[in-house]
Design an enzyme around this catalytic site. Sequence first.
Site, short mmCIF file in Angstrom:
data_model
loop_
_atom_site.label_atom_id
_atom_site.label_comp_id
_atom_site.label_asym_id
_atom_site.label_seq_id
_atom_site.Cartn_x
_atom_site.Cartn_y
_atom_site.Cartn_z
N ASP A 146 36.58 10.73 52.28
CA ASP A 146 35.24 10.95 51.75
C ASP A 146 34.22 11.14 52.87
OD1 ASP A 146 33.40 11.27 49.78
OD2 ASP A 146 33.32 9.18 49.16
N GLN A 202 40.04 8.20 49.34
CA GLN A 202 39.49 9.53 49.56
C GLN A 202 39.24 9.76 51.04
OE1 GLN A 202 35.94 8.98 47.11
NE2 GLN A 202 36.77 10.45 45.64
N ARG A 256 39.62 3.64 39.97
CA ARG A 256 39.04 4.16 38.73
C ARG A 256 40.00 3.83 37.61
NH1 ARG A 256 37.09 10.15 40.85
NH2 ARG A 256 35.75 9.34 42.50
N HIS A 297 29.64 11.73 53.38
CA HIS A 297 28.34 12.07 52.82
C HIS A 297 27.45 12.59 53.92
CE1 HIS A 297 30.03 9.43 49.74
NE2 HIS A 297 29.41 10.24 48.92
N LYS A 318 28.58 21.35 42.15
CA LYS A 318 29.56 21.23 43.24
C LYS A 318 30.38 22.50 43.41
CE LYS A 318 32.99 19.49 40.14
NZ LYS A 318 34.14 18.66 39.91
N HIS A 344 28.03 15.12 48.89
CA HIS A 344 29.31 14.38 48.81
C HIS A 344 30.41 15.39 49.10
CE1 HIS A 344 27.30 11.35 45.99
NE2 HIS A 344 26.47 12.37 45.99
N CYS A 404 29.74 6.61 47.57
CA CYS A 404 28.39 7.08 47.88
C CYS A 404 27.32 5.99 47.93
CB CYS A 404 27.98 8.23 46.98
SG CYS A 404 28.71 8.26 45.34
#
Length: 641
Positions: A390, A388, A370, A392, A472, A518, A341
Amino acid sequence: MKITLPDKSVRDLPDGSSGYDVAKDIGPGLAKSAVAIIVNGEKKDLHDIIEKDSTASIITIDSEDGLEIMRHTLAAQVLAKALKNLYPKSYLAIGPTIEDGFYYDIETSQSISVDDLEKIEKEMNKIISSKSSITKRIASKKDALKVFKSLEEPYKQTIINESDQKDNFQLYYQDQDSFVDLCKGPHLPNLSFIGSFKLTKVSGAYWKGDSKNTMLTRIYGTAWNSDKDLNKHLNSIEEAQKRDHRKLGKEMDLFHFQDEAPGMVFWHPDGWTIYRQLQNFVRQKIESNGYVEINTPLVIDRKLWEASGHWDKYRENMFITEIDEEHANEKRVNALKPMNCPGHVQIYNQGIKSYKDLPLRFAEFGACHRYEPSGTMHGLMRVRGFTQDDGHIFCTEDQIESETGLFINLLSDIYADLGFKDFNIKLSTRPEVRVGSDKTWDKAEQALESAIKNLGYPYKLDEGDGAFYGPKLDFVLTDAIGRAWQCGTFQLDFNLADRLDAEFVGEDGKKHIPVMIHRAVLGSFERFIGILIENYSGKLPFWLAPKQVVVASIVSEVNDYVMEIQELFKNKGIRTEVDLRNEKISYKVREHSSKKVPIILAIGKNEKANNTVSIRRIGSNDSKVMDLNKAVQEITKENTI
RNA sequence: GCUCAUAUAGCUCAGCGGUAGAGCACUUGCUUGGUAAGUAAGAGGUCACCGGUUCAAGUCCGGUUAUGAGCUCCA
């Protein structure tokens, strides 16, 4: 006294009657199989006296409730007693039922291993064979405490002390035996109702689930009404183990892990082919859904993570890198990105954005790292390095609802194509560790909840489980053997854009802060591929299979024809290999079948002479001869999603 | 991170104080065989790593790392 049964019929029984009397009054068969009773919605022991006019239904041993009670008695009366017999110096904690079985937690100085389970089972069978009746007595708090003090059971005393009930403590006994257990019941009236059971595993568990507390020994078991049911359950566990992605990944030569990089995947050629197929599939989906793909750095200075709030709230999960001072002019501390992000906001911040640019949907196949605690890693399902799918979305508050709808459509479309028809939605609200004011959180939670409500999707509330920057929606899919996997996520964020100075010029000519969403559909490629492998037992859909067709020769004189066939399929974009080895066809079939190749073409003299192929499909034991050109045409047609 | 267990050949595993074993895979012969293992021979190992006990350690003890099952996390 009037007892109303589930069929609304009313029976008149003398005052002081018990559940057993009710069952006997209905019929001797029922009395024989009755183990407990539900009185006015509450489960009671069969021999409890019913105090007043009530509605009641009898719980028989062969019902769901009966099975549950049997498991409970097995844990609290049989396993607990067996453990005390074998390990007199141990302390009993709790022994509840769980799905398909039960467990009991005890504290013991002697370590108990799986090898001891047989011995414990033997002791349990000895206890069961006594067919003892189970009786109970109601004790006051003081009385109950006295009993467990004399028995030296500290955990039972704690339970009694911390209980807010005053006097209604139930102590269960077996015939003349000295064993006593504290329990809310109900229990079987006697041990002859116990069916088939097996102790399955031993592990550690914290008292009350809190890692600050003592580690207890937990013994797990499974129990059923018959040997048949027990074996069925044990078989289904075996079946699930057969589709373990770690085992299949090795057998199919898809990936490996090694000590030097725990939690990081080494993708082998075939595994990487699956990965690329899946990625291209998602890429195509998001492009047609209005996303633009970007890419951001893996290693970023800590300053950005401080600004985003990650340094504060997420630091213990981050891999930190430092430049070697001897070789660098300045010392800089960097972090491997745990999320994409902040990077996306940096791209958003280049140039001035107008309300006309919104919603702006950035997508990235973002490689994140992570630092997960060592005990949590599990094959591809939980790793430290993952990618991911991912994205945004930068939008206005007015656009939240329509973006939520668009996302759920995209997600259900992708899941359906991958073979997952069912998913559930979970709404998670503010966690304890978070950034942003309560007022902002109020606004974000309300916006997300009203979006999902207005769209009419059913959802479950999960309080306190949100991300640190916002509430979320989580999307949980169900796989072929009924397991639930949380994959997709849609997180509303009113904080990060502000922290990182993202703005847009509104219709009013003034600057506004965009809302950031996200979102991910698969979650991570690694985990999702693990789920796919297990869902399909390695037999992936044709378009995802790493090797789609193997052309195997039966005799070497057809090798040239085999090569010709491979060429034809390759030209159609089918991943095709040949097997010309000097081996029998049954050997080749076995080998490629165990690697889950969807289609094996066996080629012998007949096929060459007639310009045909013999097609064998994974999961089927017969083969079909078909004209070569027709086979190419047909199989090419299958190579779609 | 916690508890317990495990770590021997590419894979699956046996050996548990006294010169490293099996099956499969691999290499080489023979075999050209019609749909889930043809056959013979050969090659392959600092027994995870570091330390200790012992005349002698894959084997016993301690530590480290990784993996597994749970727990706690995470989402």
